[in-house]
Design a protein around this motif. Sequence first.
Motif, mmCIF file in Angstrom:
data_model
loop_
_atom_site.group_PDB
_atom_site.id
_atom_site.type_symbol
_atom_site.label_atom_id
_atom_site.label_comp_id
_atom_site.label_asym_id
_atom_site.label_seq_id
_atom_site.Cartn_x
_atom_site.Cartn_y
_atom_site.Cartn_z
ATOM 1 N N GLN A 19 0.845 -1.190 0.000
ATOM 2 C CA GLN A 19 0.000 0.000 0.000
ATOM 3 C C GLN A 19 0.881 1.240 0.000
ATOM 4 O O GLN A 19 1.925 1.258 0.636
ATOM 5 N N ASP A 20 0.424 2.270 -0.706
ATOM 6 C CA ASP A 20 1.125 3.547 -0.654
ATOM 7 C C ASP A 20 0.789 4.234 0.660
ATOM 8 O O ASP A 20 -0.385 4.443 0.981
ATOM 9 N N ILE B 3 16.568 2.204 0.076
ATOM 10 C CA ILE B 3 15.930 3.516 0.019
ATOM 11 C C ILE B 3 14.488 3.334 -0.451
ATOM 12 O O ILE B 3 14.233 2.825 -1.542
ATOM 13 N N LEU B 4 13.555 3.746 0.395
ATOM 14 C CA LEU B 4 12.138 3.621 0.085
ATOM 15 C C LEU B 4 11.601 4.845 -0.644
ATOM 16 O O LEU B 4 10.657 4.748 -1.414
ATOM 17 N N LEU C 274 5.601 5.765 0.498
ATOM 18 C CA LEU C 274 6.293 4.514 0.768
ATOM 19 C C LEU C 274 5.440 3.340 0.307
ATOM 20 O O LEU C 274 4.273 3.206 0.701
ATOM 21 N N ASP C 275 6.020 2.507 -0.516
ATOM 22 C CA ASP C 275 5.334 1.329 -1.068
ATOM 23 C C ASP C 275 5.688 0.135 -0.183
ATOM 24 O O ASP C 275 6.677 -0.554 -0.414
ATOM 25 N N GLN D 248 14.266 7.508 13.700
ATOM 26 C CA GLN D 248 13.711 6.237 13.258
ATOM 27 C C GLN D 248 12.301 6.076 13.804
ATOM 28 O O GLN D 248 11.984 6.585 14.886
ATOM 29 N N LEU D 249 11.478 5.373 13.044
ATOM 30 C CA LEU D 249 10.115 5.108 13.494
ATOM 31 C C LEU D 249 9.524 3.967 12.693
ATOM 32 O O LEU D 249 10.035 3.595 11.632
ATOM 33 N N TRP D 250 8.425 3.401 13.226
ATOM 34 C CA TRP D 250 7.663 2.384 12.507
ATOM 35 C C TRP D 250 6.647 3.071 11.598
ATOM 36 O O TRP D 250 5.962 4.009 12.008
ATOM 37 N N ILE D 251 6.554 2.578 10.375
ATOM 38 C CA ILE D 251 5.516 3.017 9.446
ATOM 39 C C ILE D 251 4.559 1.835 9.235
ATOM 40 O O ILE D 251 4.996 0.718 8.909
ATOM 41 N N ILE D 252 3.273 2.082 9.419
ATOM 42 C CA ILE D 252 2.257 1.054 9.263
ATOM 43 C C ILE D 252 1.580 1.253 7.908
ATOM 44 O O ILE D 252 1.163 2.367 7.584
ATOM 45 N N PRO D 253 1.456 0.205 7.090
ATOM 46 C CA PRO D 253 0.853 0.370 5.763
ATOM 47 C C PRO D 253 -0.524 1.032 5.832
ATOM 48 O O PRO D 253 -1.374 0.646 6.641
#
Length: 255
Positions: free
Chosen positions: A26-27, A61-62, A100-101, A128-133
């Motif tokens: 997911q974007d 690299i995202l 972010l894909d 730094q951190l968590w990215i949730i779709p």
Amino acid sequence: MNFISRTSILSLCSIFLFFCGSLIAQDTNVMIRALAKDAKFIGSSIGGAKIIVRNAETGEILDEGVTSGSTGNTNLIVKKARERYEKMSDENAAGYNATLDIKKPTFVTVEAIAPINKKQARVVSSTQLWIIPGKDITGDGLVLEVPGFVIDILSPQTHEAIAASNKINIKANVVMMCGCPVTEDGIWDANQYEIKALITAENGTTQEIPLKPTDKSSTFKLEATLDKGLYEIAVYAYDPVTGNTGLDKTNIIVK
């Protein structure tokens, strides 16, 4: 039997599609901003901040790009006391919307390299951190503070040869990392900062001399007399209130 088989197949297909769907990338949008220490956003007027988002585990690299937009609203950022959850950015404030894909929660490293066009002042700020779709980070977004001053020694020029009988005119431009001006009695008050030249001879001896504000915004100067020899000149700014610092260097020949 045919009905049961058909029903079972449909159920299995639904379960399969559900789990496959959960794995589809997911974007996810993340607004990232670079904020100059004790100043405003780093945007188009000074060339922006380079933003890099990496997968923290693999280094991939995202997304990457450069912040664009204005330095923001002075009242919102540096003048007005903000309550919890109150935004400091407006619709024109500089930022970079990273897309972010990703198909699963991803731990990322975010870097802001700024100001990207001022090599002698460039600083890397990261977190730094968590990215949730599918869980966008919007509004002010992720704000990275970038410490420093941008200092450009305007004179003497690099490797300039100057007669020992002449006065050495040292002139420097000093602005915040967002490009905001440093002026006497201004929002970024020249009277609050120490702006000095360190003049080091080839034998290692150093003189420290203050620069004084001129009539031109963000411009400071001094005059000095030096003996023959090779010299390194460093001009620094220091804010005793915030601990913010910046520096530029050049070398000259006195003959």
